[in-house]
Design a protein around this motif. Structure first.
Motif, mmCIF file in Angstrom:
data_model
loop_
_atom_site.group_PDB
_atom_site.id
_atom_site.type_symbol
_atom_site.label_atom_id
_atom_site.label_comp_id
_atom_site.label_asym_id
_atom_site.label_seq_id
_atom_site.Cartn_x
_atom_site.Cartn_y
_atom_site.Cartn_z
ATOM 1 N N GLY A 1 -8.369 -8.844 -11.318
ATOM 2 C CA GLY A 1 -8.870 -8.022 -10.222
ATOM 3 C C GLY A 1 -8.543 -6.547 -10.322
ATOM 4 N N CYS A 2 -8.087 -6.085 -11.486
ATOM 5 C CA CYS A 2 -7.836 -4.653 -11.679
ATOM 6 C C CYS A 2 -9.167 -3.991 -12.039
ATOM 7 C CB CYS A 2 -6.791 -4.435 -12.769
ATOM 8 S SG CYS A 2 -5.137 -4.985 -12.301
ATOM 9 N N VAL A 3 -9.969 -3.732 -11.026
ATOM 10 C CA VAL A 3 -11.360 -3.348 -11.231
ATOM 11 C C VAL A 3 -11.533 -1.903 -11.710
ATOM 12 C CG1 VAL A 3 -12.244 -5.044 -9.602
ATOM 13 C CG2 VAL A 3 -11.603 -2.769 -8.780
ATOM 14 N N SER A 4 -10.472 -1.117 -11.687
ATOM 15 C CA SER A 4 -10.596 0.275 -12.124
ATOM 16 C C SER A 4 -10.174 0.488 -13.575
ATOM 17 C CB SER A 4 -9.768 1.191 -11.213
ATOM 18 O OG SER A 4 -10.294 1.210 -9.902
ATOM 19 N N LEU A 5 -9.619 -0.538 -14.227
ATOM 20 C CA LEU A 5 -9.280 -0.414 -15.642
ATOM 21 C C LEU A 5 -10.552 -0.234 -16.457
ATOM 22 C CD1 LEU A 5 -6.512 -3.129 -16.220
ATOM 23 C CD2 LEU A 5 -6.234 -0.648 -16.354
ATOM 24 N N GLY B 1 -1.708 4.383 -12.288
ATOM 25 C CA GLY B 1 -1.326 4.273 -13.693
ATOM 26 C C GLY B 1 0.098 3.775 -13.823
ATOM 27 N N VAL B 2 0.370 3.051 -14.921
ATOM 28 C CA VAL B 2 1.716 2.544 -15.170
ATOM 29 C C VAL B 2 2.045 2.705 -16.652
ATOM 30 C CG1 VAL B 2 3.245 0.536 -15.132
ATOM 31 C CG2 VAL B 2 1.570 0.853 -13.299
ATOM 32 N N GLU B 3 3.197 3.266 -16.917
ATOM 33 C CA GLU B 3 3.707 3.383 -18.283
ATOM 34 C C GLU B 3 4.935 2.485 -18.412
ATOM 35 O OE1 GLU B 3 5.605 6.757 -21.318
ATOM 36 O OE2 GLU B 3 4.486 7.372 -19.517
ATOM 37 N N ASP C 1 -6.867 0.034 -7.861
ATOM 38 C CA ASP C 1 -7.012 1.438 -8.267
ATOM 39 C C ASP C 1 -6.312 1.727 -9.592
ATOM 40 O OD1 ASP C 1 -8.255 3.839 -7.702
ATOM 41 O OD2 ASP C 1 -6.520 4.703 -6.698
ATOM 42 N N LEU C 2 -5.763 0.683 -10.237
ATOM 43 C CA LEU C 2 -5.052 0.876 -11.507
ATOM 44 C C LEU C 2 -6.048 1.226 -12.613
ATOM 45 C CD1 LEU C 2 -2.350 0.670 -13.068
ATOM 46 C CD2 LEU C 2 -2.915 -1.736 -13.499
ATOM 47 N N ARG C 3 -5.891 2.414 -13.175
ATOM 48 C CA ARG C 3 -6.836 2.904 -14.181
ATOM 49 C C ARG C 3 -6.244 2.940 -15.577
ATOM 50 N NH1 ARG C 3 -8.603 8.031 -10.323
ATOM 51 N NH2 ARG C 3 -9.000 6.727 -8.486
ATOM 52 N N ILE C 4 -4.924 3.087 -15.649
ATOM 53 C CA ILE C 4 -4.263 3.223 -16.953
ATOM 54 C C ILE C 4 -3.059 2.296 -16.998
ATOM 55 C CG2 ILE C 4 -3.042 4.794 -18.514
ATOM 56 C CD1 ILE C 4 -4.558 7.100 -17.170
ATOM 57 N N ILE C 5 -2.948 1.503 -18.066
ATOM 58 C CA ILE C 5 -1.740 0.724 -18.314
ATOM 59 C C ILE C 5 -1.323 0.977 -19.766
ATOM 60 C CG2 ILE C 5 -3.155 -1.345 -18.754
ATOM 61 C CD1 ILE C 5 0.451 -1.342 -17.347
ATOM 62 N N GLU D 1 0.810 -1.213 0.000
ATOM 63 C CA GLU D 1 0.000 0.000 0.000
ATOM 64 C C GLU D 1 0.852 1.276 0.000
ATOM 65 O OE1 GLU D 1 0.336 -1.433 4.311
ATOM 66 O OE2 GLU D 1 -0.066 -2.328 2.351
ATOM 67 N N LEU D 2 2.157 1.151 0.204
ATOM 68 C CA LEU D 2 3.026 2.327 0.216
ATOM 69 C C LEU D 2 3.346 2.818 -1.185
ATOM 70 C CD1 LEU D 2 5.562 1.392 3.055
ATOM 71 C CD2 LEU D 2 3.492 2.799 3.203
ATOM 72 N N LEU D 3 3.194 1.948 -2.186
ATOM 73 C CA LEU D 3 3.529 2.317 -3.558
ATOM 74 C C LEU D 3 2.264 2.767 -4.264
ATOM 75 C CD1 LEU D 3 5.960 2.327 -5.519
ATOM 76 C CD2 LEU D 3 5.210 0.068 -6.291
ATOM 77 N N GLY D 4 2.279 3.997 -4.789
ATOM 78 C CA GLY D 4 1.056 4.488 -5.401
ATOM 79 C C GLY D 4 1.293 5.553 -6.444
ATOM 80 N N GLY D 5 0.183 6.088 -6.968
ATOM 81 C CA GLY D 5 0.245 7.139 -7.965
ATOM 82 C C GLY D 5 0.497 6.607 -9.360
ATOM 83 N N TYR D 6 1.027 7.496 -10.206
ATOM 84 C CA TYR D 6 1.357 7.153 -11.588
ATOM 85 C C TYR D 6 2.831 6.788 -11.660
ATOM 86 C CZ TYR D 6 1.656 7.425 -16.681
ATOM 87 O OH TYR D 6 1.853 7.122 -18.010
#
Length: 256
Positions: free
Chosen positions: A134-138, A94-96, A114-118, A57-62
């Motif tokens: 289980g990436c329910v926000s994509l 998000g992940v690029e 919470d991953l919305r963009i890949i 849970e410490l790793l987040g954001g884009y």
């Protein structure tokens, strides 16, 4: 004696699900977007992004994964995402992925809720089993046409994805690939696809149509591949082949 056996069984069951927790990364480095990522050297001059024992849970954001990293005065190309590297990192949005990357490992983004963009590079050739389960926000997923192989249940339970762009190099849609992707409204199956795995499309709710572009009907490993109430569209000149198919001929085949 029975108490000892019970204790041993409980100890085994208590082992963590993430397989890489006992295998440490070789080094860590700050990526272009400011997060600390961990790397495993897999070959001379190449590394994978690796799992860390840190609280996910410490790793987040884009996150922008770099093309290369430096360690002990040597540059390494980042060529893959290791198995379960970001599993359960529920704050990643998000992940690029870089253009040096060709591999996303098994459960690499498992339950990143919470991953919305890949953003996948045009060099990517493989997505591992349950990589995005289980990436329910994509919402939308675009596979590059470099992608030739995908593992079972790769996008299982991605219940809010509306649309997939499937690689034109993919020959097999594997078992459970899009299982419980409830919000998808249509699938466009490229001509490269020859086989459809069991339960690949099960669990749909909003699906309105499936379009096949191949001249030869794909072979389903289980029948039916999806409900026969779903209309299937094929190119006009391919209509006779689909209509004559023992399996697809039982569906509602329509020319487009």
């Amino acid at each position: 004696m029975k108490k000892v056996i019970i204790i041993l069984l409980l100890s085994v069951l208590a082992l963590p699900a993430i397989a890489q927790t006992d295998e440490k990364a070789d080094f860590s480095a700050v990526c272009p977007t400011g997060q600390v990522l961990h790397y495993k050297i897999i070959d001379y001059g190449e590394v994978n992004v690796w799992y860390s024992n840190q609280n996910p849970e410490l790793l987040g954001g884009y996150i922008k994964v770099p093309r290369k990293v430096k360690y002990n005065d040597q540059n390494y190309l980042v060529t893959g995402i290791g198995d379960e590297a970001f599993a359960n990192c529920i704050r990643i949005q998000g992940v690029e992925l870089p253009t040096t990357m060709f591999y996303v490992g098994e459960r690499a983004f498992y339950r990143c809720s919470d991953l919305r963009i890949i953003l996948m590079p045009k060099t990517l050739t493989y997505i591992g089993a349950r990589a995005f389960e289980g990436c329910v926000s994509l919402v939308d997923v675009v596979m590059p046409n470099s992608l030739t192989e995908m593992g079972d249940y790769a996008f299982k339970d991605c219940e809010n994805i509306r649309h997939f762009v499937i690689s034109h190099a993919l020959e097999v849609i594997p078992e459970g690939a899009f299982l419980n992707c409830r919000s998808v409204t249509d699938y466009l199956i490229p001509a490269s696809v020859t086989t459809i795995g069991c339960h690949a499309f099960d669990g749909y709710e909003q699906l309105k149509s499936v379009t096949f572009f191949g001249p030869v009907p794909p072979e389903p490993e289980c029948e039916p591949a999806f409900g026969r109430e779903i209309p299937i569209y094929v190119i006009k000149q391919h209509f006779p082949e689909y209509k004559a198919s023992y399996i697809w001929g039982q569906y509602s085949i329509q020319e487009m």
